[in-house]
Design an enzyme around this catalytic site. Structure first.
Site, PDB file in Angstrom:
ATOM      1  N   ASP A 196     -11.890   0.491   7.043  1.00 54.23           N
ATOM      2  CA  ASP A 196     -11.656   0.923   8.250  1.00 54.23           C
ATOM      3  C   ASP A 196     -10.655   2.238   8.244  1.00 54.23           C
ATOM      4  O   ASP A 196     -10.216   2.747   9.441  1.00 54.23           O
ATOM      5  CB  ASP A 196     -11.459  -0.110   9.143  1.00 54.23           C
ATOM      6  CG  ASP A 196     -10.069  -0.642   9.197  1.00 54.23           C
ATOM      7  OD1 ASP A 196      -9.211  -0.483   8.138  1.00 54.23           O
ATOM      8  OD2 ASP A 196      -9.606  -1.670   9.815  1.00 54.23           O
ATOM      9  N   ALA A 253       3.248   1.077   8.037  1.00 53.55           N
ATOM     10  CA  ALA A 253       2.727  -0.096   7.371  1.00 53.55           C
ATOM     11  C   ALA A 253       1.359   0.246   6.760  1.00 53.55           C
ATOM     12  O   ALA A 253       0.602  -0.725   6.024  1.00 53.55           O
ATOM     13  CB  ALA A 253       2.481  -1.360   8.410  1.00 53.55           C
ATOM     14  N   ARG A 310       0.697 -11.804   2.361  1.00 52.79           N
ATOM     15  CA  ARG A 310      -0.329 -11.827   3.579  1.00 52.79           C
ATOM     16  C   ARG A 310      -1.090 -13.162   3.665  1.00 52.79           C
ATOM     17  O   ARG A 310      -1.650 -13.371   4.683  1.00 52.79           O
ATOM     18  CB  ARG A 310      -1.367 -10.518   3.775  1.00 52.79           C
ATOM     19  CG  ARG A 310      -0.424  -9.321   4.080  1.00 52.79           C
ATOM     20  CD  ARG A 310      -1.400  -8.307   4.600  1.00 52.79           C
ATOM     21  NE  ARG A 310      -1.958  -8.679   5.927  1.00 52.79           N
ATOM     22  CZ  ARG A 310      -2.777  -7.751   6.752  1.00 52.79           C
ATOM     23  NH1 ARG A 310      -3.179  -6.810   6.265  1.00 52.79           N
ATOM     24  NH2 ARG A 310      -3.353  -8.315   7.784  1.00 52.79           N
ATOM     25  N   HIS A 315      -8.502   0.297   2.701  1.00 47.57           N
ATOM     26  CA  HIS A 315      -9.433  -0.559   3.537  1.00 47.57           C
ATOM     27  C   HIS A 315     -10.434   0.318   3.961  1.00 47.57           C
ATOM     28  O   HIS A 315     -10.143   1.582   4.292  1.00 47.57           O
ATOM     29  CB  HIS A 315      -8.577  -1.353   4.608  1.00 47.57           C
ATOM     30  CG  HIS A 315      -8.005  -2.575   4.387  1.00 47.57           C
ATOM     31  ND1 HIS A 315      -6.726  -2.845   5.177  1.00 47.57           N
ATOM     32  CD2 HIS A 315      -8.321  -3.659   3.777  1.00 47.57           C
ATOM     33  CE1 HIS A 315      -6.340  -3.829   4.809  1.00 47.57           C
ATOM     34  NE2 HIS A 315      -7.174  -4.302   3.990  1.00 47.57           N
ATOM     35  N   ARG A 362      -8.768  -3.913  -2.172  1.00 51.12           N
ATOM     36  CA  ARG A 362      -8.548  -5.331  -1.395  1.00 51.12           C
ATOM     37  C   ARG A 362      -9.457  -6.301  -1.694  1.00 51.12           C
ATOM     38  O   ARG A 362      -9.436  -7.442  -2.124  1.00 51.12           O
ATOM     39  CB  ARG A 362      -8.202  -4.994  -0.072  1.00 51.12           C
ATOM     40  CG  ARG A 362      -7.021  -4.093   0.434  1.00 51.12           C
ATOM     41  CD  ARG A 362      -5.734  -4.781  -0.256  1.00 51.12           C
ATOM     42  NE  ARG A 362      -4.637  -4.101   0.072  1.00 51.12           N
ATOM     43  CZ  ARG A 362      -3.616  -4.194   1.093  1.00 51.12           C
ATOM     44  NH1 ARG A 362      -4.186  -4.910   2.015  1.00 51.12           N
ATOM     45  NH2 ARG A 362      -2.666  -3.514   1.285  1.00 51.12           N
ATOM     46  N   ASN A 379      -7.979  -7.661  10.129  1.00 54.33           N
ATOM     47  CA  ASN A 379      -8.260  -8.272   8.624  1.00 54.33           C
ATOM     48  C   ASN A 379      -8.247  -9.813   8.864  1.00 54.33           C
ATOM     49  O   ASN A 379      -8.570 -10.582   7.587  1.00 54.33           O
ATOM     50  CB  ASN A 379      -6.919  -7.920   7.786  1.00 54.33           C
ATOM     51  CG  ASN A 379      -6.685  -6.529   7.581  1.00 54.33           C
ATOM     52  OD1 ASN A 379      -5.786  -5.993   7.838  1.00 54.33           O
ATOM     53  ND2 ASN A 379      -7.633  -6.075   6.744  1.00 54.33           N
ATOM     54  N   ASN A 424       0.872  -1.267  -0.061  1.00 49.97           N
ATOM     55  CA  ASN A 424      -0.060  -0.061  -0.073  1.00 49.97           C
ATOM     56  C   ASN A 424       1.128   1.348  -0.042  1.00 49.97           C
ATOM     57  O   ASN A 424       2.115   1.070   0.163  1.00 49.97           O
ATOM     58  CB  ASN A 424      -1.037   0.009   1.172  1.00 49.97           C
ATOM     59  CG  ASN A 424      -0.403   0.244   2.706  1.00 49.97           C
ATOM     60  OD1 ASN A 424       0.274   1.150   2.650  1.00 49.97           O
ATOM     61  ND2 ASN A 424      -0.420  -0.575   3.400  1.00 49.97           N
ATOM     62  N   CYS A 436      -7.044  -1.400  13.213  1.00 48.36           N
ATOM     63  CA  CYS A 436      -6.431  -2.487  12.249  1.00 48.36           C
ATOM     64  C   CYS A 436      -5.752  -3.298  13.523  1.00 48.36           C
ATOM     65  O   CYS A 436      -5.649  -4.768  12.979  1.00 48.36           O
ATOM     66  CB  CYS A 436      -5.423  -2.058  11.506  1.00 48.36           C
ATOM     67  SG  CYS A 436      -5.613  -0.701  10.470  1.00 48.36           S
TER      68      CYS A 436
HETATM   69  N1  ARG Z   1       0.306  -3.562   5.531  1.00 50.52           N
HETATM   70  C1  ARG Z   1      -1.046  -4.017   5.902  1.00 50.52           C
HETATM   71  C2  ARG Z   1      -1.564  -4.224   4.589  1.00 50.52           C
HETATM   72  O1  ARG Z   1      -1.397  -3.421   3.701  1.00 50.52           O
HETATM   73  C3  ARG Z   1      -1.908  -3.035   6.977  1.00 50.52           C
HETATM   74  C4  ARG Z   1      -3.210  -3.504   7.143  1.00 50.52           C
HETATM   75  C5  ARG Z   1      -3.916  -2.506   7.731  1.00 50.52           C
HETATM   76  N2  ARG Z   1      -5.324  -3.086   8.271  1.00 50.52           N
HETATM   77  C6  ARG Z   1      -6.497  -2.418   8.273  1.00 50.52           C
HETATM   78  N3  ARG Z   1      -7.433  -3.090   8.695  1.00 50.52           N
HETATM   79  N4  ARG Z   1      -6.613  -1.382   7.668  1.00 50.52           N
HETATM   80  O2  ARG Z   1      -2.447  -5.203   4.403  1.00 50.52           O
END
Ligand code: ARG
Length: 278
Positions: free
Chosen positions: A168, A254, A89, A166, A137, A70, A21, A260
């Protein structure tokens, strides 16, 4: 109020070793000591709010496992497991499945393996409606299938800004009829759907959205965010909430923040359905 139950994962192996991201850069690695300190402070704040914390064991080579939001979407005693868009992931899925099974959930997977879905990061109940972010995503069709599996109404929202990849990161239900929103992350239609379905929307300004103001953990009337969201905190206070802040800059590297790092196992406070649980 039943005791809030939250799943977290220690940042023992948290780092920035890939870029999936726009927030992530391998030039800005995590500071492990600071990350641990910030994560512990968040955990402490949640304990002070009366939450019970369950943990999933950190795993080497899965630096983003710390983002338990997630893992899945939890509805009553069912958890629909995530299927991550990025291969980096996907290894997390088996660990989340095992831990949620151990916690007593009936763990289900999507009926199709070609669809992606990133759990409560992209699917949030406000009242009895599941608001579902897609495009960056999760797939819109995955959300529809989840709606059928759980027997709930789904309102899909297209996410248009890669920094708010995302749901959230730009939307946070507070009660069954109130939510935080960062409007520019949605298209005109999505903004209209949100305005027509939720009576009180508190808008977050660009400079505070960039501080992950919308990525808040809600426990009763308490709303926990990263530091640096003073205007949102003032509006929250005006609306009768109790905002609290804790530094989470290591996790911003991140692309994540407070929300998150958590997954509500007993149901979000903004969801109506938990009222039906014994
Ligand atoms: N580095 C992770 C990704 O890109 C961060 C996830 C953040 N999670 C969230 N629920 N927004 O997937």
């Amino acid at each position: 109020m039943p005791q809030p139950h939250i799943l977290m994962c220690s940042p023992k192996h948290f780092d920035i070793v890939y870029e999936i991201n726009p927030w992530m850069s391998r030039q800005r690695r995590a500071n492990p000591v600071l990350a641990m300190e910030q994560w512990r402070a968040l955990e402490q704040m949640l304990l002070e709010c009366g939450a019970k914390i369950s943990l999933v064991a950190p795993q080497p080579d899965l630096p983003d496992l710390v983002f338990t939001a997630n893992a899945a979407i939890v509805f009553q005693n069912t958890a629909v497991l995530a299927h991550f868009r990025h291969s980096q992931r996907q290894g997390e899925e088996q660990h989340f499945a095992a831990r949620l099974g151990e916690a007593g959930f009936q763990v289900q997977t999507l009926p199709r393996t070609d669809l992606f879905f990133e759990g409560a990061g992209d699917a949030l109940f406000c009242g009895d409606t599941l608001f579902a972010g897609y495009r960056m995503r999760s797939d819109a069709l995955a959300h529809q299938l989840i709606g059928e599996m759980l027997g709930v109404r789904v309102l899909p929202l297209e996410l248009i800004d890669p920094y708010y990849y995302h749901l959230d990161t730009c939307f946070c239900p507070l009660t069954p009829d109130a939510a935080l929103i960062y409007p520019p992350a949605f298209d005109t239609y999505g903004r209209r759907v949100l305005r027509e379905s939720i009576s009180q929307l508190i808008e977050v300004l660009p400079e505070e959205a960039r501080r992950f103001a919308c990525n808040a953990v809600v426990v009763g009337r308490t709303v926990i965010t990263n530091v640096g969201c003073p205007k949102l905190h003032a509006s929250l206070r005006e609306s009768g909430f109790e905002p609290r802040e804790t530094p989470l800059e290591e996790f911003m590297k991140a692309g994540g923040s407070a929300k998150c790092l958590t997954l509500r196992l007993d149901g979000e406070d903004a969801a109506n359905w938990k009222a039906g649980l014994s």
